[in-house]
Motif scaffolding. Structure first.
Motif, PDB file in Angstrom:
ATOM      1  N   UNK A 282       7.265  76.637  42.623  1.00  0.00           N
ATOM      2  CA  UNK A 282       6.065  77.007  41.785  1.00  0.00           C
ATOM      3  C   UNK A 282       4.784  76.917  41.419  1.00  0.00           C
ATOM      4  N   UNK A 283       3.614  77.745  42.319  1.00  0.00           N
ATOM      5  CA  UNK A 283       2.144  77.628  42.293  1.00  0.00           C
ATOM      6  C   UNK A 283       1.449  78.279  41.092  1.00  0.00           C
TER       7      UNK A 283
ATOM      8  N   UNK B  45       6.020  82.862  32.844  1.00  0.00           N
ATOM      9  CA  UNK B  45       6.068  82.723  31.531  1.00  0.00           C
ATOM     10  C   UNK B  45       7.431  82.093  32.035  1.00  0.00           C
ATOM     11  N   UNK B  46       8.667  82.878  32.181  1.00  0.00           N
ATOM     12  CA  UNK B  46       9.995  83.011  32.385  1.00  0.00           C
ATOM     13  C   UNK B  46      10.165  82.793  33.467  1.00  0.00           C
ATOM     14  N   UNK B  47       9.678  82.031  33.922  1.00  0.00           N
ATOM     15  CA  UNK B  47      11.092  81.082  35.153  1.00  0.00           C
ATOM     16  C   UNK B  47      12.140  81.791  35.806  1.00  0.00           C
ATOM     17  N   UNK B  48      12.340  81.277  34.637  1.00  0.00           N
ATOM     18  CA  UNK B  48      14.396  81.145  34.588  1.00  0.00           C
ATOM     19  C   UNK B  48      15.041  82.222  35.223  1.00  0.00           C
TER      20      UNK B  48
ATOM     21  N   UNK C 216      18.153  84.816  38.449  1.00  0.00           N
ATOM     22  CA  UNK C 216      18.746  86.038  39.827  1.00  0.00           C
ATOM     23  C   UNK C 216      19.461  85.586  41.575  1.00  0.00           C
ATOM     24  N   UNK C 217      18.811  84.716  41.667  1.00  0.00           N
ATOM     25  CA  UNK C 217      18.907  84.271  43.385  1.00  0.00           C
ATOM     26  C   UNK C 217      19.803  83.410  42.914  1.00  0.00           C
ATOM     27  N   UNK C 218      20.327  83.350  42.044  1.00  0.00           N
ATOM     28  CA  UNK C 218      22.043  82.770  41.778  1.00  0.00           C
ATOM     29  C   UNK C 218      23.094  83.229  41.869  1.00  0.00           C
ATOM     30  N   UNK C 219      22.674  84.711  41.781  1.00  0.00           N
ATOM     31  CA  UNK C 219      23.904  85.343  41.385  1.00  0.00           C
ATOM     32  C   UNK C 219      24.292  86.096  42.951  1.00  0.00           C
ATOM     33  N   UNK C 220      23.273  85.256  43.856  1.00  0.00           N
ATOM     34  CA  UNK C 220      23.303  85.829  45.439  1.00  0.00           C
ATOM     35  C   UNK C 220      24.835  85.127  45.451  1.00  0.00           C
ATOM     36  N   UNK C 221      25.754  86.073  46.656  1.00  0.00           N
ATOM     37  CA  UNK C 221      27.290  85.384  47.268  1.00  0.00           C
ATOM     38  C   UNK C 221      26.896  84.946  48.559  1.00  0.00           C
ATOM     39  N   UNK C 222      25.835  85.134  49.419  1.00  0.00           N
ATOM     40  CA  UNK C 222      25.631  84.402  50.522  1.00  0.00           C
ATOM     41  C   UNK C 222      25.054  83.069  50.379  1.00  0.00           C
ATOM     42  N   UNK C 223      24.709  83.381  49.423  1.00  0.00           N
ATOM     43  CA  UNK C 223      24.703  81.895  49.001  1.00  0.00           C
ATOM     44  C   UNK C 223      24.539  80.803  47.596  1.00  0.00           C
TER      45      UNK C 223
ATOM     46  N   UNK D 291       5.026  90.972  36.322  1.00  0.00           N
ATOM     47  CA  UNK D 291       6.325  91.987  36.703  1.00  0.00           C
ATOM     48  C   UNK D 291       6.879  92.096  37.611  1.00  0.00           C
ATOM     49  N   UNK D 292       6.421  92.688  38.717  1.00  0.00           N
ATOM     50  CA  UNK D 292       7.033  93.206  39.892  1.00  0.00           C
ATOM     51  C   UNK D 292       8.181  92.033  40.341  1.00  0.00           C
ATOM     52  N   UNK D 293       7.778  90.648  39.996  1.00  0.00           N
ATOM     53  CA  UNK D 293       8.943  89.382  40.748  1.00  0.00           C
ATOM     54  C   UNK D 293      10.319  89.471  40.714  1.00  0.00           C
ATOM     55  N   UNK D 294      10.627  90.075  39.408  1.00  0.00           N
ATOM     56  CA  UNK D 294      12.547  89.865  39.805  1.00  0.00           C
ATOM     57  C   UNK D 294      12.756  90.991  40.234  1.00  0.00           C
ATOM     58  N   UNK D 295      12.225  92.679  40.469  1.00  0.00           N
ATOM     59  CA  UNK D 295      12.705  93.077  41.923  1.00  0.00           C
ATOM     60  C   UNK D 295      12.854  92.696  42.814  1.00  0.00           C
TER      61      UNK D 295
END
Length: 470
Positions: free
Chosen positions: A131-132, A107-110, A115-122, A72-76
């Motif tokens: 995903x394992x 269940x909802x990896x997208x 979240x990381x797609x919004x990273x300006x440095x990337x 539940x804390x992965x997004x944070x």
């Protein structure tokens, strides 16, 4: 003064290349730092985390953040990682994130990927997600998956990551009980990605016969297209039908099928293949129609057909067991119109330079599912052989519009152009080139006057190289 101006322009050009990260030869340059994150839930074996660290090091990631959190804390945690990268300053070269959780909990990896797609440095840089599943019942067994991945990374530096993953999928399937397990990848990469840091200096050697699919048997293609109220669809049918015939496919074409006819045509196609006297080596199915808000296909009657059900229908074909099954889906998958991302501020000297093109928001992402996710009730067992040897190419990413005009769709027209030019190359690599060209296009939708971007999504569980030369 001239020296200062020349130096400034040279630095600016280097910044432009770094901001895009995609070399001018269709390969990611990876000039900036490589960053990695292992995010695992409590209870994941220490040996598994250590194995991941070894794989990351073999891929050239010298430093790696390791964080532990409930699912539940992965997004944070991903939000923290994104902010951490943006605060470092300067563009990155590549990001690699491993998400490890008990089987069935992720269940909802997208949402995490976005979240990381919004990273300006990337921005414009490849972002790889591994995903394992950990714990009892994980399939395939993650330790074996990582051991095989680490071994391949250590000795196959000259391979692109997609080539390496195809070999990995083959080995995992062969080493699992009964050969019934196969991982899946989802890609919106725009270029070849060489994480080993060594690119081939000359032409790559021809793959061995065991490393590619045997296409000596019959090839069959089914093209199903709704042409009503879809200007340009007829042009897509003509060029795609011509390509299939040039590649040796026995082609069946059906226009304006209803939603029920989509299913019936796939069932009939499967039965015809199963009752053939000679061997079948490959099947291609093109599904072209309007799309619903959740990725459904709309038949000529306006009713919905589920593309996943059509894929499952063909995966049941006994004649195609162990053979590649290709699906091309030209349809909207939602109503989002991507304006793309680019540099937020352009310095004065950019008028003398070619500013990096705007990039689709969903581009440059590679997801590797060691345990293939199921989609809905009645779907094949995650990771089972029913999901192996399937290549699906979507004209748009989830939730987004697929563009088409009176001359046809960007996806189909570009696909035909690329495959006709070099049909003997590995199909996954060719599709990456198709995506690069589609991502470069600026398109105008029929209901807006602002430029939009499009990006393909490639899903593959292929276990060998696939070359379609006739």
């Amino acid at each position: 003064m001239a020296f200062l101006v020349a130096g400034t322009l040279r630095v600016a050009a280097q910044m432009a290349d770094a901001q895009d990260s995609l070399g001018r030869k269709g390969k990611y340059s990876l000039q900036g730092p490589r960053v990695a994150l292992i995010l695992s839930s409590p209870g994941v074996p220490t040996a598994m985390v250590a194995a991941l660290g070894g794989v990351f090091q073999a891929l050239g990631f010298e430093s790696c953040e390791r964080r532990e959190s409930p699912v539940q804390g992965f997004l944070e945690e991903l939000t923290w990682f994104r902010e951490y990268l943006d605060a470092r300053g300067g563009p990155m070269g590549c990001a690699l994130v491993a998400l490890v959780a008990p089987s069935g909990q992720l269940r909802q990896p997208q949402r995490l990927v976005q979240e990381l797609s919004c990273c300006g440095a990337l921005r414009g840089c490849p972002k790889v997600f591994l995903l394992l599943s950990a714990g009892h019942g994980a399939a395939p067994e993650p330790g074996a998956f990582l051991a095989c991945l680490g071994e391949l990374c250590g000795r196959s530096h000259h391979w692109s990551l997609l080539q390496l993953l195809t070999e990995l999928f083959c080995r995992v399937a062969e080493e699992s009980t009964g050969g019934t397990r196969c991982p899946i990848l989802r890609s919106s990469l725009r270029g070849a990605l060489f994480l080993g840091g060594v690119e081939p200096r000359g032409p790559e050697p021809e793959p061995s016969l065991s490393a590619q699919y045997d296409l000596s048997g019959a090839r069959a293609a089914l093209l199903l297209a709704v042409t009503q109220d879809r200007p340009g669809a007829q042009y897509d049918l003509e060029v795609l039908g011509g390509l299939c015939q040039a590649l040796g496919f026995e082609t069946t074409l059906r226009t304006d099928p209803t939603a029920q006819a989509f299913q019936e045509e796939l069932a009939q196609f499967r039965e015809q293949l199963d009752t053939r006297r000679g061997p079948v080596s490959c099947a291609l199915v093109a599904l072209m129609a309007h799309g619903g808000p959740r990725g459904q296909l709309l038949g000529a009657d306006g009713q919905e057909a589920q593309p996943e059900a059509l894929v499952r229908e063909l995966s049941r074909c006994q004649a195609l067991r162990g053979c590649p099954k290709i699906f091309l889906l030209q349809a909207c998958r939602g109503g989002n119109r991507d304006t793309g991302v680019g540099l937020t501020a352009l310095p004065w000297y950019w008028c003398w330079l070619r500013a990096p093109a705007t990039i689709p928001s969903h581009a440059d992402i590679l997801q590797i599912y060691a345990d293939a996710p199921g989609s809905s009730s009645g779907s094949p067992t995650p990771g089972s052989s029913d999901q192996a040897d399937i290549l699906s190419v979507y004209a748009a990413t989830e939730g987004c519009v697929a563009y088409r005009d009176e001359k046809g769709s960007d996806f189909i027209q570009t696909l035909v152009e690329v495959l006709r030019a070099d049909p003997g190359q590995d199909l996954l690599e060719l599709l990456t080139e198709v995506n690069r060209r589609v991502c470069e296009l600026d398109v105008l939708g029929p209901d807006c006057d602002q430029l939009r971007k499009a990006c393909l999504e490639i899903r593959s569980s292929l276990r060998r190289r696939l070359c379609l030369r006739a």
